[in-house]
Write a protein that holds these residues in place. Structure first.
Motif, short mmCIF file in Angstrom:
data_model
loop_
_atom_site.label_atom_id
_atom_site.label_comp_id
_atom_site.label_asym_id
_atom_site.label_seq_id
_atom_site.Cartn_x
_atom_site.Cartn_y
_atom_site.Cartn_z
N GLU A 67 8.19 4.20 10.37
CA GLU A 67 7.26 5.30 10.08
C GLU A 67 6.88 5.34 8.60
O GLU A 67 5.81 5.81 8.24
CB GLU A 67 7.87 6.66 10.43
CG GLU A 67 8.46 6.78 11.81
CD GLU A 67 9.90 6.26 11.91
OE1 GLU A 67 10.72 6.53 11.02
OE2 GLU A 67 10.17 5.57 12.89
N GLU A 68 7.76 4.86 7.73
CA GLU A 68 7.52 4.93 6.29
C GLU A 68 6.90 3.66 5.72
O GLU A 68 6.52 3.63 4.55
CB GLU A 68 8.84 5.21 5.57
CG GLU A 68 9.45 6.55 5.92
CD GLU A 68 10.79 6.76 5.23
OE1 GLU A 68 11.09 6.03 4.27
OE2 GLU A 68 11.54 7.64 5.68
N GLN A 69 6.77 2.62 6.53
CA GLN A 69 6.21 1.36 6.03
C GLN A 69 4.71 1.48 5.82
O GLN A 69 4.01 2.10 6.62
CB GLN A 69 6.50 0.22 7.00
CG GLN A 69 7.94 -0.18 7.04
CD GLN A 69 8.20 -1.33 8.01
OE1 GLN A 69 7.30 -1.79 8.70
NE2 GLN A 69 9.44 -1.77 8.06
N ASN A 70 4.24 0.88 4.75
CA ASN A 70 2.82 0.87 4.42
C ASN A 70 2.26 -0.50 4.81
O ASN A 70 2.56 -1.50 4.17
CB ASN A 70 2.63 1.15 2.93
CG ASN A 70 1.19 1.27 2.52
OD1 ASN A 70 0.29 0.89 3.27
ND2 ASN A 70 0.97 1.78 1.33
N GLY A 71 1.46 -0.53 5.88
CA GLY A 71 0.94 -1.79 6.40
C GLY A 71 0.09 -2.55 5.39
O GLY A 71 0.19 -3.77 5.27
N ARG A 72 -0.75 -1.83 4.66
CA ARG A 72 -1.61 -2.48 3.67
C ARG A 72 -0.78 -3.13 2.56
O ARG A 72 -1.05 -4.24 2.13
CB ARG A 72 -2.57 -1.47 3.07
CG ARG A 72 -3.46 -2.06 2.01
CD ARG A 72 -4.40 -1.04 1.45
NE ARG A 72 -5.50 -0.89 2.39
CZ ARG A 72 -6.57 -0.17 2.15
NH1 ARG A 72 -6.67 0.51 1.03
NH2 ARG A 72 -7.54 -0.10 3.02
N LYS A 73 0.26 -2.43 2.13
CA LYS A 73 1.14 -2.96 1.08
C LYS A 73 1.86 -4.22 1.57
O LYS A 73 2.01 -5.19 0.84
CB LYS A 73 2.15 -1.89 0.68
CG LYS A 73 3.03 -2.25 -0.48
CD LYS A 73 3.92 -1.06 -0.86
CE LYS A 73 4.80 -1.36 -2.03
NZ LYS A 73 5.67 -0.21 -2.36
N GLU A 126 10.22 -3.15 1.17
CA GLU A 126 9.26 -2.41 2.00
C GLU A 126 9.60 -2.58 3.48
O GLU A 126 9.50 -1.64 4.27
CB GLU A 126 7.84 -2.90 1.71
CG GLU A 126 6.77 -2.15 2.44
CD GLU A 126 6.56 -0.72 1.99
OE1 GLU A 126 6.08 0.09 2.80
OE2 GLU A 126 6.89 -0.39 0.83
N GLN A 151 12.50 -0.40 5.09
CA GLN A 151 12.27 1.02 5.38
C GLN A 151 12.05 1.21 6.87
O GLN A 151 11.65 0.29 7.58
CB GLN A 151 11.04 1.52 4.63
CG GLN A 151 11.17 1.52 3.13
CD GLN A 151 9.90 1.99 2.45
OE1 GLN A 151 8.90 2.25 3.09
NE2 GLN A 151 9.96 2.07 1.13
#
Length: 60
Positions: free
Chosen positions: A29-35, A23, A26
């Protein structure tokens, strides 16, 4: 804890940390902060659980 349980937790911990690394590789822009937060917390917790039996066997 039994060695089988520790092995399963260790394998789960490896998968969690590898998922976090993937994660973070990546673009921003494509990173999911919650994940990222959830994987970091889960990885830290699983690592902590794995270290408890190590300290129980050490006498100071």
């Amino acid at each position: 804890m039994t060695s089988t349980a520790l092995f399963i937790i260790a394998m789960a911990s490896i998968v969690i940390w590898l998922s976090l690394s993937k994660e973070l590789m990546q673009p921003s822009e494509e990173q999911n902060g919650r994940k990222i937060v959830i994987l970091t917390a889960a990885g830290s917790l699983s690592t902590f659980v794995l270290t408890i039996p190590l300290f129980q066997n050490i006498s100071f």
